[in-house]
Design an enzyme around this catalytic site. Structure first.
Site, PDB file in Angstrom:
ATOM      1  N   GLU A 129     -14.693 -20.445  22.993  1.00 13.34           N
ATOM      2  CA  GLU A 129     -14.330 -19.059  22.684  1.00 13.34           C
ATOM      3  C   GLU A 129     -15.413 -18.531  21.744  1.00 13.34           C
ATOM      4  OE1 GLU A 129     -11.278 -18.517  25.116  1.00 13.34           O
ATOM      5  OE2 GLU A 129     -11.646 -17.047  23.563  1.00 13.34           O
ATOM      6  N   CYS A 163     -14.099 -10.909  16.607  1.00 13.25           N
ATOM      7  CA  CYS A 163     -15.054 -11.215  17.690  1.00 13.25           C
ATOM      8  C   CYS A 163     -14.977 -10.210  18.833  1.00 13.25           C
ATOM      9  CB  CYS A 163     -14.799 -12.617  18.211  1.00 13.25           C
ATOM     10  SG  CYS A 163     -13.201 -12.787  18.967  1.00 13.25           S
TER      11      CYS A 163
HETATM   12  N1  LIG Z   1     -13.983 -15.814  21.103  1.00 10.99           N
HETATM   13  C1  LIG Z   1     -13.168 -15.810  20.069  1.00 10.99           C
HETATM   14  O1  LIG Z   1     -11.941 -15.833  20.196  1.00 10.99           O
HETATM   15  C2  LIG Z   1     -13.729 -15.786  18.698  1.00 10.99           C
HETATM   16  C3  LIG Z   1     -15.085 -15.945  18.449  1.00 10.99           C
HETATM   17  N2  LIG Z   1     -15.542 -15.942  17.155  1.00 10.99           N
HETATM   18  C4  LIG Z   1     -16.961 -16.051  16.887  1.00 10.99           C
HETATM   19  O2  LIG Z   1     -17.201 -16.981  15.839  1.00 10.99           O
HETATM   20  C5  LIG Z   1     -18.271 -16.533  15.035  1.00 10.99           C
HETATM   21  C6  LIG Z   1     -17.799 -16.372  13.606  1.00 10.99           C
HETATM   22  O3  LIG Z   1     -17.069 -17.495  13.210  1.00 10.99           O
HETATM   23  P1  LIG Z   1     -17.804 -18.651  12.421  1.00 10.99           P
HETATM   24  O4  LIG Z   1     -16.778 -19.575  11.903  1.00 10.99           O
HETATM   25  O5  LIG Z   1     -18.819 -18.067  11.481  1.00 10.99           O
HETATM   26  O6  LIG Z   1     -18.571 -19.409  13.589  1.00 10.99           O
HETATM   27  P2  LIG Z   1     -19.415 -20.735  13.440  1.00 10.99           P
HETATM   28  O7  LIG Z   1     -19.865 -20.997  14.812  1.00 10.99           O
HETATM   29  O8  LIG Z   1     -20.389 -20.650  12.340  1.00 10.99           O
HETATM   30  O9  LIG Z   1     -18.320 -21.880  13.002  1.00 10.99           O
HETATM   31  C7  LIG Z   1     -17.256 -22.179  13.892  1.00 10.99           C
HETATM   32  C8  LIG Z   1     -16.742 -23.567  13.554  1.00 10.99           C
HETATM   33  O10 LIG Z   1     -17.795 -24.524  13.765  1.00 10.99           O
HETATM   34  C9  LIG Z   1     -18.077 -25.229  12.551  1.00 10.99           C
HETATM   35  N3  LIG Z   1     -19.522 -25.424  12.468  1.00 10.99           N
HETATM   36  C10 LIG Z   1     -20.439 -24.611  11.901  1.00 10.99           C
HETATM   37  N4  LIG Z   1     -21.670 -25.140  12.042  1.00 10.99           N
HETATM   38  C11 LIG Z   1     -21.506 -26.311  12.710  1.00 10.99           C
HETATM   39  C12 LIG Z   1     -22.390 -27.346  13.145  1.00 10.99           C
HETATM   40  N5  LIG Z   1     -23.712 -27.261  12.938  1.00 10.99           N
HETATM   41  N6  LIG Z   1     -21.875 -28.424  13.790  1.00 10.99           N
HETATM   42  C13 LIG Z   1     -20.549 -28.497  14.011  1.00 10.99           C
HETATM   43  N7  LIG Z   1     -19.661 -27.570  13.616  1.00 10.99           N
HETATM   44  C14 LIG Z   1     -20.138 -26.499  12.971  1.00 10.99           C
HETATM   45  C15 LIG Z   1     -17.576 -24.326  11.445  1.00 10.99           C
HETATM   46  O11 LIG Z   1     -17.300 -25.101  10.309  1.00 10.99           O
HETATM   47  P3  LIG Z   1     -17.314 -24.347   8.873  1.00 10.99           P
HETATM   48  O12 LIG Z   1     -16.770 -22.958   9.118  1.00 10.99           O
HETATM   49  O13 LIG Z   1     -16.407 -25.209   8.076  1.00 10.99           O
HETATM   50  O14 LIG Z   1     -18.754 -24.318   8.436  1.00 10.99           O
HETATM   51  C16 LIG Z   1     -16.338 -23.716  12.070  1.00 10.99           C
HETATM   52  O15 LIG Z   1     -15.253 -24.634  11.967  1.00 10.99           O
HETATM   53  C17 LIG Z   1     -18.709 -15.208  15.609  1.00 10.99           C
HETATM   54  O16 LIG Z   1     -19.784 -15.405  16.510  1.00 10.99           O
HETATM   55  C18 LIG Z   1     -17.471 -14.741  16.362  1.00 10.99           C
HETATM   56  O17 LIG Z   1     -17.792 -13.867  17.419  1.00 10.99           O
HETATM   57  C19 LIG Z   1     -14.698 -15.785  16.088  1.00 10.99           C
HETATM   58  C20 LIG Z   1     -13.340 -15.608  16.328  1.00 10.99           C
HETATM   59  C21 LIG Z   1     -12.773 -15.600  17.622  1.00 10.99           C
HETATM   60  C1  LIG Z   2      -5.651 -11.632  15.761  1.00  4.12           C
HETATM   61  C2  LIG Z   2      -6.805 -11.358  16.670  1.00  4.12           C
HETATM   62  C3  LIG Z   2      -7.730 -12.530  16.817  1.00  4.12           C
HETATM   63  C4  LIG Z   2      -8.820 -12.256  17.825  1.00  4.12           C
HETATM   64  C5  LIG Z   2     -10.002 -13.142  17.640  1.00  4.12           C
HETATM   65  C6  LIG Z   2     -11.194 -12.344  17.192  1.00  4.12           C
HETATM   66  O1  LIG Z   2     -11.426 -11.324  17.834  1.00  4.12           O
HETATM   67  O2  LIG Z   2     -11.862 -12.686  16.207  1.00  4.12           O
END
Ligand SMILES: NC(=O)C1=CN([C@@H]2O[C@H](COP(=O)(O)OP(=O)(O)OC[C@H]3O[C@@H](n4cnc5c(N)ncnc54)[C@H](OP(=O)(O)O)[C@@H]3O)[C@@H](O)[C@H]2O)C=CC1
Ligand SMILES: CCCCCC(=O)O
Length: 385
Positions: A129, A163
Site C-alpha cells: 500500500e 496518502c
Molecule cells: N497506500 C496507503 O494506504 C498509504 C500509503 N502511505 C505512504 O507512506 C508514506 C508515508 O509513511 P512513512 O511511514 O513515512 O513511510 P516509510 O516508507 O518511510 O515507512 C513505512 C514503514 O517502513 C518502515 N521503514 C522505513 N524505512 C525502512 C527501511 N529502510 N527498511 C525497513 N523498513 C523501513 C518504517 O519504520 P519507521 O516509521 O519506524 O521508521 C515504517 O514502519 C507516504 O509515501 C504515503 O503515501 C501512507 C499511508 C497509507
Molecule cells: C483514515 C484514512 C486512512 C487512509 C490512508 C491514507 O490515505 O494515508
C-alpha cells in the site's frame, strides 16, 4: 468462511468442485505513522478474519500510538498468535530476513521496494500500500467555491499527511484565478484568520518531515499561507502558483499541507500530464460536465478515483483501497481484506467408483475420443489436449 461451490463441466459433472479459503499462516504487517491505528488495525482485522497469525510492526515515528498498541493489543489478542515488534527501520530490516507466509506493507514506494526485495527471497506474497502524487483536475465548467471547499478539506485534513490526498491541481490559468480566492475563503472558513491557532489543523509528524516541507514552501510563488513555525512543527495551509514541473514540490509526494496549482490549457493536456507520470494512488476530477469526469476516468489509470470529491470512497468498505504500478500492489478494506489474506484453494472431489466413465480420457487416442474428450472438457480442453 464456507467453501464456495463452482460450476463443473461434463467430465466432472458427478464431482464436487469448490474453492476453499485458507489462511496463509504467519503474516507480517508493517504500518506507517500517519494513521497509525487505522493502518495497523484494518489489515490486522482482515488477517485475523482469514485465520492468520500476525506479527505487527508499528511505526516508531508515531511513538505514542506505538506505545498504546504495544500495551493494549496483548490484552486483547491471543499471545500465542499475535506479537507486536517495536523499533525502527533496523528492526523492520531484521524482521524481513525471516520467512513469513504473507507481508502487508503500508508506506513509501522507496521502502516498498526494500520490502518486495526481501519478500522475493522467500517467494512471500505481498500487498504494498504505497503512495504517490495524486493529481486533481479542475475543469473550467465548475463552481470554484464548491471545488475549493472539497479540495481544501481533503488536502489539509491531518495536515496533508494522507496518502490519498490531492497532491496538486491541474487547471486553466482562468480557473486558477478563480480558485485561489475560493481556496482562501475555504481555508479561512475551516481554520480561521490565523490557522495556527485552529484546534482543527494538525502538525507535522517530526522535524525531518517539517524541514522537508519547509523547503517546499520555496517552490513557485506563495499565493496563500507559506508561514511555518519550527517550534510547533506548524506549516500553514499553503497554495503555490507559477510552479515549474522540475521543482521539488512537483517531483516528490508532498505529504503535507501544501497545494501547488499547475496550469494546463485543456483536458487533453491534463490527461497527457498525468499519463506521463507514475500511476497515482488516487486521482480526482471536478467538473459540472459528466463527460469531462468520465473522460478523465476512461483515459487514465490510478488506484482509486474520485469524481467531484476527494477520498470519500474510503468510507465505503465495498470499495477496495489499493494502488497500481508505482502506487502499490494488492488491495484491502471490507471483504477485499479477507480475500487478500486468504489462499483460494481449488478443490475437486471425485467418486472413487464409476471407473468406466474415465475410459474416455485414457490413451490410445483416436480421432473420435479426442474430439469427445475436448467436447466433454469444454473451454478448458486446451489445458490437456
Ligand atoms: N497506500 C496507503 O494506504 C498509504 C500509503 N502511505 C505512504 O507512506 C508514506 C508515508 O509513511 P512513512 O511511514 O513515512 O513511510 P516509510 O516508507 O518511510 O515507512 C513505512 C514503514 O517502513 C518502515 N521503514 C522505513 N524505512 C525502512 C527501511 N529502510 N527498511 C525497513 N523498513 C523501513 C518504517 O519504520 P519507521 O516509521 O519506524 O521508521 C515504517 O514502519 C507516504 O509515501 C504515503 O503515501 C501512507 C499511508 C497509507
Ligand atoms: C483514515 C484514512 C486512512 C487512509 C490512508 C491514507 O490515505 O494515508
Amino acid at each position: 468462511m464456507k467453501d464456495e461451490s463452482v460450476s463443473t463441466n461434463l467430465l466432472t459433472k458427478l464431482s464436487s468442485a469448490f474453492i476453499r479459503k485458507e489462511p496463509f499462516g504467519l503474516v507480517l504487517i508493517i504500518a506507517p505513522w500517519n494513521y497509525p491505528l487505522n493502518l495497523m488495525i484494518l489489515p490486522l482485522v482482515g488477517a485475523i478474519a482469514a485465520g492468520n497469525c500476525v506479527v505487527l510492526k508499528p511505526s516508531e515515528v508515531s511513538k505514542n500510538t506505538e506505545k498504546v498498541l504495544a500495551e493494549l493489543l496483548p490484552q486483547y489478542l491471543d499471545q500465542s498468535c499475535f506479537a507486536v515488534v517495536l523499533g525502527g527501520p533496523e528492526e523492520t530490516g531484521q524482521l524481513l530476513t525471516h520467512r513469513f507466509d504473507y507481508i502487508f506493507f503500508t508506506g513509501s514506494p522507496r521502502v516498498g521496494k526494500i520490502v518486495m526485495a526481501a519478500a522475493a527471497k522467500h517467494l512471500t506474497p505481498i500487498t504494498l500500500e504505497l503512495g504517490g502524487k495524486n493529481p486533481c483536475f479542475v475543469d473550467d465548467n465548475c463552481d470554484p467555491q464548491t471545488v475549493a471547499n472539497r479540495v481544501a478539506w481533503f488536502r489539509y485534513f491531518n495536515a496533508g499527511q494522507t496518502c490519498v490526498a490531492p497532491d496538486y491541481i491541474l487547471c486553466s490559468q482562468e480557473m486558477q484565478e478563480q480558485l485561489v480566492p475560493a481556496l482562501q475563503n475555504a481555508i479561512t472558513r475551516f481554520y480561521g484568520d490565523n490557522p495556527q491557532t485552529s484546534p482543527d489543523l494538525g502538525r507535522i509528524i517530526n522535524q525531518k518531515h517539517f524541514k522537508r516541507l519547509q523547503g517546499l514552501l520555496g517552490c513557485g510563488r506563495v499565493a496563500i499561507g507559506g508561514q511555518s513555525d519550527e517550534g510547533e512543527r506548524y506549516i500553514a495551509p499553503t497554495v503555490l502558483v507559477d510552479v515549474q514541473e522540475s521543482e521539488p514540490v512537483m517531483q516528490e509526494e508532498i505529504f503535507g499541507p501544501i497545494l501547488p496549482l499547475v496550469t494546463v490549457r485543456s483536458l487533453d493536456e491534463a490527461i497527457d500530464f498525468i499519463n506521463q507520470r507514475e500511476k497515482p494512488l488516487a486521482l480526482y476530477a471536478f467538473s459540472n460536465n459528466d463527460q469531462v469526469v468520465n473522460q478523465m476516468l476512461e483515459r487514465t489509470s490510478s488506484g482509486g478515483f474520485g469524481g467531484n470529491d476527494g477520498f470519500l470512497y474510503l468510507t465505503l468498505p465495498t470499495l477496495p483501497l489499493g494502488g497500481v504500478g508505482n502506487s502499490g500492489i494488492g488491495r484491502y478494506h471490507g471483504k477485499f481484506s479477507f480475500d487478500t489474506f486468504s489462499h483460494q484453494r481449488a478443490c475437486l472431489l471425485r467418486s472413487p467408483g464409476m471407473e468406466k466413465l474415465n475410459d474416455l480420457r485414457y490413451p490410445p487416442y483416436g480421432p473420435w475420443n479426442q474430439k469427445l474428450l475436448s467436447w466433454a472438457m469444454g473451454s478448458q480442453s486446451c489445458i490437456l489436449l
